[in-house]
Design a protein around this motif. Structure first.
Motif, short mmCIF file in Angstrom:
data_model
loop_
_atom_site.label_atom_id
_atom_site.label_comp_id
_atom_site.label_asym_id
_atom_site.label_seq_id
_atom_site.Cartn_x
_atom_site.Cartn_y
_atom_site.Cartn_z
N PRO A 17 0.83 -1.19 0.00
CA PRO A 17 0.00 0.00 0.00
C PRO A 17 0.87 1.25 0.00
N ASN A 58 4.76 -2.82 5.99
CA ASN A 58 3.40 -2.66 6.48
C ASN A 58 2.61 -3.95 6.42
N GLU A 137 -5.65 -2.37 0.71
CA GLU A 137 -5.29 -2.90 2.03
C GLU A 137 -6.28 -3.97 2.49
N GLN A 140 -5.32 -7.19 0.75
CA GLN A 140 -4.18 -7.80 1.42
C GLN A 140 -4.60 -8.45 2.75
N SER A 141 -5.41 -7.73 3.53
CA SER A 141 -5.84 -8.24 4.82
C SER A 141 -6.62 -9.53 4.67
#
Length: 386
Positions: A17, A58, A137, A140-141
């Motif tokens: 990100p 991150n 994001e 990805q999560s």
């Protein structure tokens, strides 16, 4: 809420990100209003390497390393590595018939969800809206959490695709759609849920949340709501959409401090007011859904009279009194429910809605109470998916 990201994607299958989240409290994060994803699916999977699910400093994946490898919790398990299949965009384009309109299952902030067919198996394919800001994001999560969490009451993530600007996720297909659609949907195709199924669904959802909260490192789901509870052919509840999930505070902390994201009406008051996120913030959201299951009323509805828009602003006195509860029970139930079960469920919901996190029960306690209520009425239900 919106998440901005660069259109210049790196070669790593899981991009890093490049911008921060924009806070819009109350915006729904659900990616499908009637979302159908599937049970009874089998598919060939290939294990991805650690580099394919890493996104740099991150990365949520780096935090997941704090889990015990391959640990089991109740009926669930935290896998040592993710068993996700990496799909090509061509495969998913073919599976959904080029994302044809008649395969569309739902649409939300992330993008659109389509029904697809892979190796004779029905799947749900979530496709990021490349022109939108929300999704990177969350994408990805979803991979980092659902790629390693295995539990009967969590939707199964089968794989993902990342090619150029295309970001997609592939899930099992849930034949009965979302709890939200069954509670609030209209039309001949939507059948009211009988009491026994409502209690079964509540127990399944509680089991999924309890699993998350009792893992080695607690997981805070952060967006618990009716549209994120999906149902398979036997009405088994499975929690979906881990885009906002967070690892819980360390042993030395009581809470996390985060940007406020979630859905108005379900988010806990302490989180909305301060950005302090507790494990028991999820318990509040569960309480809201429990009230929706009882009453058939939405958490927020601008069509209700002034002062009644937000369900939790006025419902609590009705949850403690048998007569008052009968006045707000879902009319679609009629009198076909045992009040000796409905009242303790309502009182449990009231406990979940306590203003202070420490006053709320744990999800493990909630699950035990719901199972006890079900057992006391001898109303355990088994549904034939056919």
């Amino acid at each position: 809420m919106g998440i901005c990201f660069s259109s210049d994607q790196p070669n790593d299958p899981t991009p890093t990100p490049t911008a921060t989240a924009t806070v819009t409290p109350g915006t729904s994060h659900s990616d499908t209003t009637s979302g159908s994803y599937s049970s009874n699916t089998t598919t060939t999977t290939t294990t991805t390497s650690s580099s394919s699910t890493s996104s740099g400093g991150n990365s949520i994946n780096s935090s997941l390393s704090s889990f015990s490898v391959g640990s089991s919790i109740g009926y669930g398990q935290i896998l040592a590595t993710s068993n996700l299949r990496v799909f090509t965009f061509a495969e998913l384009k073919s599976a959904t018939k080029n994302f044809r309109a008649d395969t569309l299952l739902g649409e939300g902030g992330f993008g659109k969800v389509f029904r697809g067919w892979l190796d004779s198996t029905t799947v749900a394919v979530k496709k990021l809206n490349s022109e939108g800001y929300q999704g990177l994001e969350e994408w990805q999560s979803e991979i980092h959490f659902l790629g390693r969490l295995s539990h009967p009451n969590l939707v199964k993530l089968l794989g993902y695709c990342y090619e150029g600007t295309e970001l997609l996720l592939v899930y099992e297909y849930m034949q009965k759609g979302s709890l939200e659609n069954h509670l609030f949907g209209r039309g001949a195709a939507v059948q009211p849920l009988p009491w026994d199924l409502r209690l079964k669904i509540a127990i399944g959802a509680a089991s999924g949340l309890s699993f998350l909260h009792t893992s080695d490192r607690e997981i805070i789901y952060r967006d618990f709501k009716a549209s994120n509870i999906l149902l398979d052919g036997s009405y088994n509840a499975k929690i979906s959409d881990f885009g906002l999930a967070k690892l819980g505070p360390s042993a030395s902390q009581s809470h996390l401090s985060t940007a406020v994201m979630g859905t108005l009406g379900y988010a806990a008051p302490e989180y909305m007011q301060t950005g302090h996120l507790y494990v028991k913030s999820d318990v509040y959201g569960f309480g809201v859904v429990l009230v929706e299951i009882l009453t058939g009323l939405r958490a927020v509805d601008a069509n209700r009279p002034t002062g009644f828009h937000n369900l939790t602003d006025w419902i609590k006195p009705h949850l403690q009194d048998r007569r008052k509860l009968k006045n707000v029970m879902d009319r679609q139930l009629g009198d076909k429910y045992p009040i000796k079960a409905a009242l303790p469920v309502a009182k449990l919901a009231s406990k979940c809605l306590a203003p202070e996190p420490k006053m709320r029960p744990s999800m493990k306690e909630v699950l035990e109470d719901l199972k006890g209520i079900q057992a006391s009425t001898n109303r355990t239900v088994v549904v034939n998916p056919n």
